[in-house]
Design an enzyme around this catalytic site. Sequence first.
Site, mmCIF file in Angstrom:
data_model
loop_
_atom_site.group_PDB
_atom_site.id
_atom_site.type_symbol
_atom_site.label_atom_id
_atom_site.label_comp_id
_atom_site.label_asym_id
_atom_site.label_seq_id
_atom_site.Cartn_x
_atom_site.Cartn_y
_atom_site.Cartn_z
ATOM 1 N N HIS A 138 -5.573 -7.474 0.619
ATOM 2 C CA HIS A 138 -4.522 -7.521 1.644
ATOM 3 C C HIS A 138 -4.824 -8.560 2.725
ATOM 4 O O HIS A 138 -4.206 -8.537 3.785
ATOM 5 C CB HIS A 138 -4.312 -6.135 2.265
ATOM 6 C CG HIS A 138 -3.685 -5.162 1.313
ATOM 7 N ND1 HIS A 138 -3.604 -3.800 1.548
ATOM 8 C CD2 HIS A 138 -3.085 -5.353 0.107
ATOM 9 C CE1 HIS A 138 -3.005 -3.203 0.526
ATOM 10 N NE2 HIS A 138 -2.683 -4.119 -0.355
ATOM 11 N N ASN B 78 -8.737 -3.190 2.990
ATOM 12 C CA ASN B 78 -8.979 -3.284 4.431
ATOM 13 C C ASN B 78 -9.054 -4.744 4.879
ATOM 14 O O ASN B 78 -9.522 -5.609 4.147
ATOM 15 C CB ASN B 78 -10.279 -2.564 4.801
ATOM 16 C CG ASN B 78 -10.206 -1.092 4.462
ATOM 17 O OD1 ASN B 78 -9.118 -0.571 4.217
ATOM 18 N ND2 ASN B 78 -11.340 -0.421 4.435
HETATM 19 P P1 OAD Z 1 -4.082 5.260 4.483
HETATM 20 O O1 OAD Z 1 -4.044 5.421 5.961
HETATM 21 O O2 OAD Z 1 -2.784 5.323 3.753
HETATM 22 O O3 OAD Z 1 -5.019 6.374 3.842
HETATM 23 C C1 OAD Z 1 -6.322 6.586 4.309
HETATM 24 C C2 OAD Z 1 -6.951 7.669 3.461
HETATM 25 O O4 OAD Z 1 -8.297 7.814 3.908
HETATM 26 C C3 OAD Z 1 -6.288 9.040 3.598
HETATM 27 O O5 OAD Z 1 -5.996 9.552 2.296
HETATM 28 C C4 OAD Z 1 -7.337 9.896 4.308
HETATM 29 O O6 OAD Z 1 -7.401 11.218 3.795
HETATM 30 C C5 OAD Z 1 -8.616 9.172 3.975
HETATM 31 N N1 OAD Z 1 -9.666 9.307 4.991
HETATM 32 C C6 OAD Z 1 -9.538 9.382 6.336
HETATM 33 N N2 OAD Z 1 -10.743 9.464 6.917
HETATM 34 C C7 OAD Z 1 -11.659 9.462 5.932
HETATM 35 C C8 OAD Z 1 -13.089 9.524 5.876
HETATM 36 N N3 OAD Z 1 -13.830 9.614 6.969
HETATM 37 N N4 OAD Z 1 -13.679 9.468 4.655
HETATM 38 C C9 OAD Z 1 -12.937 9.382 3.518
HETATM 39 N N5 OAD Z 1 -11.606 9.319 3.509
HETATM 40 C C10 OAD Z 1 -10.971 9.351 4.684
HETATM 41 O O7 OAD Z 1 -4.862 3.900 4.182
HETATM 42 P P2 OAD Z 1 -4.867 2.999 2.863
HETATM 43 O O8 OAD Z 1 -4.814 3.835 1.634
HETATM 44 O O9 OAD Z 1 -5.975 2.051 3.001
HETATM 45 O O10 OAD Z 1 -1.552 -2.332 3.946
HETATM 46 O O11 OAD Z 1 -3.500 2.241 3.017
HETATM 47 C C11 OAD Z 1 -3.167 1.258 2.063
HETATM 48 C C12 OAD Z 1 -2.420 0.127 2.713
HETATM 49 O O12 OAD Z 1 -1.293 0.650 3.429
HETATM 50 C C13 OAD Z 1 -3.199 -0.622 3.782
HETATM 51 O O13 OAD Z 1 -4.024 -1.628 3.244
HETATM 52 C C14 OAD Z 1 -2.119 -1.206 4.631
HETATM 53 C C15 OAD Z 1 -1.182 -0.032 4.685
HETATM 54 O O14 OAD Z 1 0.160 -0.315 4.896
HETATM 55 C C16 OAD Z 1 -1.192 -3.420 4.661
HETATM 56 O O15 OAD Z 1 -1.249 -3.478 5.876
HETATM 57 C C17 OAD Z 1 -0.697 -4.538 3.815
#
Ligand code: OAD
Length: 248
Positions: free
Chosen positions: A119, A102
């Site tokens: 990131h 994040n």
């Molecule tokens: P994603 O948007 O890909 O995934 C978010 C995850 O959080 C999903 O699997 C949801 O199910 C889960 N989620 C949503 N609300 C939640 C809650 N209240 N409690 C627990 N889980 C919850 O986000 P990231 O995995 O962080 O990179 O994405 C990885 C990277 O992709 C980011 O850092 C960004 C993006 O492109 C860059 O910008 C370089």
Amino acid sequence: MSETQDIRIPIDDRTRVLVLTGAGISAESGLATFRGTGGLWDGQPVERVASPEGFAADPELVWRFYSRRRRDAGAAEPNAAHRAVATLEARLGDRFLLVTQNVDGLHARAGSVRLVEIHGTLWRTRCSRCMRPPFADAAFPVEPPLPRCTCGAFMRPDIVWFGEMLDPATTHRVDLFMREAMGAPFIFLAVGTSGTVYPAASYVQLARLHGAQTWLANLDPAENAGAFDHVVAGPAGSTVPRLLGIDG
Ligand code: OAD
């Protein structure tokens, strides 16, 4: 393995804990995640706002996007999950490391210090061309004329975009922590991440190779959920304090 009962992660006074977080941990603070309906990448070609090519083509569009994200993150507050992770760090000291994908700054605002922002962060700006060091910057909105470096090139957010390398210093810290944890009781906990972006998505395998017991706390099934020993479904603001035995 999927678990819903009232379980706690076993952490004693020898355990080392590596926590990896993604956008889901900030969802209950009101910040949008990336993937899925209503996500930041929903209906938007990612490359336009999160790649060097996108920035070269339309720096104004990119700054508008990150200005909005600065505004939203600045208005948000850390939630119970951020606070529980910070409380665990206060208990474990150097036996703890937090790696976040994040860029919103909420972990630091919750009190996390042993923190690696792989990131980058919304709250720093750097030159898009020269080696002038990044600097703290909370300005928004960033409007034309866009900020320029003394070298003449546009400034850009200090965020790692698609097609860019992670800072080797950050990945080195993660590798070092894994190596130090080997042989000791070692817990790897991933929270709120879809398991789609590398290298973060492969840390679970790396942690397993270093002897970790691996836990995932996520709302929906993550892409790499099969790699974890324990999968706990639910919103992080409830599951994380419970798993860590810490009141949010
Ligand atoms: P994603 O948007 O890909 O995934 C978010 C995850 O959080 C999903 O699997 C949801 O199910 C889960 N989620 C949503 N609300 C939640 C809650 N209240 N409690 C627990 N889980 C919850 O986000 P990231 O995995 O962080 O990179 O994405 C990885 C990277 O992709 C980011 O850092 C960004 C993006 O492109 C860059 O910008 C370089």
